[in-house]
Design a protein around this motif. Structure first.
Motif, mmCIF file in Angstrom:
data_model
loop_
_atom_site.group_PDB
_atom_site.id
_atom_site.type_symbol
_atom_site.label_atom_id
_atom_site.label_comp_id
_atom_site.label_asym_id
_atom_site.label_seq_id
_atom_site.Cartn_x
_atom_site.Cartn_y
_atom_site.Cartn_z
ATOM 1 N N GLU A 163 0.860 -1.186 0.000
ATOM 2 C CA GLU A 163 0.000 0.000 0.000
ATOM 3 C C GLU A 163 0.893 1.231 0.000
ATOM 4 O O GLU A 163 1.625 1.481 0.952
ATOM 5 N N ILE A 164 0.828 1.999 -1.096
ATOM 6 C CA ILE A 164 1.619 3.216 -1.245
ATOM 7 C C ILE A 164 0.664 4.365 -1.512
ATOM 8 O O ILE A 164 -0.037 4.355 -2.520
ATOM 9 N N PHE A 165 0.646 5.316 -0.611
ATOM 10 C CA PHE A 165 -0.216 6.492 -0.765
ATOM 11 C C PHE A 165 -1.672 6.086 -1.041
ATOM 12 O O PHE A 165 -2.277 6.519 -2.013
ATOM 13 N N PHE A 166 -2.219 5.209 -0.209
ATOM 14 C CA PHE A 166 -3.615 4.762 -0.258
ATOM 15 C C PHE A 166 -3.963 3.965 -1.509
ATOM 16 O O PHE A 166 -5.120 3.805 -1.847
ATOM 17 N N ASP A 167 -2.970 3.473 -2.200
ATOM 18 C CA ASP A 167 -3.184 2.679 -3.404
ATOM 19 C C ASP A 167 -2.426 1.362 -3.227
ATOM 20 O O ASP A 167 -1.244 1.370 -2.889
ATOM 21 N N ILE A 168 -3.096 0.226 -3.435
ATOM 22 C CA ILE A 168 -2.422 -1.063 -3.293
ATOM 23 C C ILE A 168 -1.938 -1.517 -4.664
ATOM 24 O O ILE A 168 -2.709 -1.606 -5.612
ATOM 25 N N LYS A 169 -0.642 -1.772 -4.739
ATOM 26 C CA LYS A 169 -0.027 -2.315 -5.950
ATOM 27 C C LYS A 169 0.237 -3.788 -5.713
ATOM 28 O O LYS A 169 0.635 -4.185 -4.622
ATOM 29 N N PHE A 170 0.004 -4.605 -6.740
ATOM 30 C CA PHE A 170 0.148 -6.044 -6.612
ATOM 31 C C PHE A 170 1.302 -6.564 -7.450
ATOM 32 O O PHE A 170 1.643 -5.992 -8.480
ATOM 33 N N GLY A 171 1.843 -7.694 -7.000
ATOM 34 C CA GLY A 171 2.809 -8.434 -7.801
ATOM 35 C C GLY A 171 2.081 -9.157 -8.911
ATOM 36 O O GLY A 171 0.857 -9.080 -9.030
ATOM 37 N N ASN A 172 2.826 -9.908 -9.711
ATOM 38 C CA ASN A 172 2.246 -10.600 -10.858
ATOM 39 C C ASN A 172 1.521 -11.890 -10.484
ATOM 40 O O ASN A 172 0.860 -12.481 -11.309
ATOM 41 N N GLY A 173 1.639 -12.342 -9.243
ATOM 42 C CA GLY A 173 0.917 -13.525 -8.781
ATOM 43 C C GLY A 173 1.684 -14.813 -9.026
ATOM 44 O O GLY A 173 2.481 -14.919 -9.957
ATOM 45 N N VAL A 174 1.447 -15.785 -8.163
ATOM 46 C CA VAL A 174 2.021 -17.119 -8.310
ATOM 47 C C VAL A 174 0.923 -18.138 -8.051
ATOM 48 O O VAL A 174 0.173 -18.015 -7.082
ATOM 49 N N PHE A 175 0.811 -19.101 -8.965
ATOM 50 C CA PHE A 175 -0.200 -20.145 -8.829
ATOM 51 C C PHE A 175 0.415 -21.306 -8.063
ATOM 52 O O PHE A 175 1.387 -21.920 -8.514
ATOM 53 N N LEU A 176 -0.128 -21.605 -6.906
ATOM 54 C CA LEU A 176 0.286 -22.756 -6.107
ATOM 55 C C LEU A 176 -0.555 -23.934 -6.577
ATOM 56 O O LEU A 176 -1.757 -23.998 -6.307
ATOM 57 N N ALA A 177 0.078 -24.842 -7.337
ATOM 58 C CA ALA A 177 -0.649 -25.936 -7.995
ATOM 59 C C ALA A 177 -0.323 -27.266 -7.338
ATOM 60 O O ALA A 177 0.842 -27.641 -7.232
ATOM 61 N N LEU A 178 -1.356 -27.959 -6.891
ATOM 62 C CA LEU A 178 -1.164 -29.294 -6.351
ATOM 63 C C LEU A 178 -0.791 -30.236 -7.487
ATOM 64 O O LEU A 178 -1.420 -30.214 -8.537
ATOM 65 N N ASN A 179 0.258 -31.018 -7.264
ATOM 66 C CA ASN A 179 0.643 -32.024 -8.259
ATOM 67 C C ASN A 179 -0.479 -33.036 -8.373
ATOM 68 O O ASN A 179 -0.847 -33.678 -7.405
ATOM 69 N N VAL A 180 -1.031 -33.166 -9.570
ATOM 70 C CA VAL A 180 -2.168 -34.049 -9.794
ATOM 71 C C VAL A 180 -1.772 -35.500 -9.539
ATOM 72 O O VAL A 180 -2.522 -36.252 -8.929
ATOM 73 N N SER A 181 -0.578 -35.881 -9.972
ATOM 74 C CA SER A 181 -0.168 -37.277 -9.778
ATOM 75 C C SER A 181 -0.078 -37.595 -8.291
ATOM 76 O O SER A 181 -0.502 -38.656 -7.850
ATOM 77 N N SER A 182 0.461 -36.663 -7.500
ATOM 78 C CA SER A 182 0.547 -36.889 -6.054
ATOM 79 C C SER A 182 -0.842 -36.921 -5.446
ATOM 80 O O SER A 182 -1.139 -37.747 -4.590
#
Length: 179
Positions: free
Chosen positions: A122-141
């Motif tokens: 939060e910078i000067f009442f504005d929230i800036k976000f990162g590009n995001g990361v998808f936490l993916a469960l390994n389907v085989s596991s």
């Protein structure tokens, strides 16, 4: 003299507006991974890096499950202890913060943790976000875990049948002896 004071005041105002405008519209956060595959039950640490020292600003982690709105996980205040939002108060979540990094650790990953995680500042009442990361469960596991559970259920069912049969035979034997 009054005109010069007004002129310098206007210039200062314009400088502040331009500085704030430029500062809040640039990308300041970087999440190095776009996808992190993880096995159920494993531990993971999500990373967020800053281009500058943002230790004087409040930082956040948000979680967005597919098809749902983002929800706050934790707020790391500039001068206060982190505040974990409801649902994240347990000991599976931990936050670490330095001058140029914000990390979110999750232990014992479950299917509920699969989502996109965004760091924010939060910078000067504005929230800036990162590009995001998808936490993916390994389907085989996940599939092997499901298959293991199915196998255990079958074994338990067979065991129950054997126990019931033994109880019935013991009961019939006791009836026969007692006659």
């Amino acid at each position: 003299m009054y005109a010069n004071a007004c002129k310098s005041g206007v210039n200062a105002f314009l400088f502040v507006c331009l500085f704030v405008s430029d500062f809040t519209h640039c990308t300041v956060l970087h999440q190095p991974d776009s996808v992190i595959p993880v096995d159920p039950g494993a531990n993971v640490t999500l990373q967020c890096f800053f281009t500058e020292n943002y230790s004087m600003y409040d930082m956040f982690w948000y979680k967005q499950i597919k098809g749902q709105q983002p929800c706050a996980v934790v707020k790391a205040g500039a001068v206060a202890d982190p505040i974990f939002h409801k649902g994240y108060l347990n000991t599976r979540f931990n936050i670490s913060r330095s001058k140029k990094r914000l990390s979110l650790s999750i232990i014992n990953i479950s299917h509920w943790d699969e989502a996109v995680y965004y760091c924010g500042v939060e910078i000067f009442f504005d929230i800036k976000f990162g590009n995001g990361v998808f936490l993916a469960l390994n389907v085989s596991s996940f599939n092997s875990a499901v298959n293991h559970i199915k196998h255990c259920r079958k074994s338990i069912k067979k065991y129950k049948t054997t126990v019931y049969l033994n109880i019935m035979l013991t009961f019939i034997y006791l009836l026969y002896i007692c006659e």
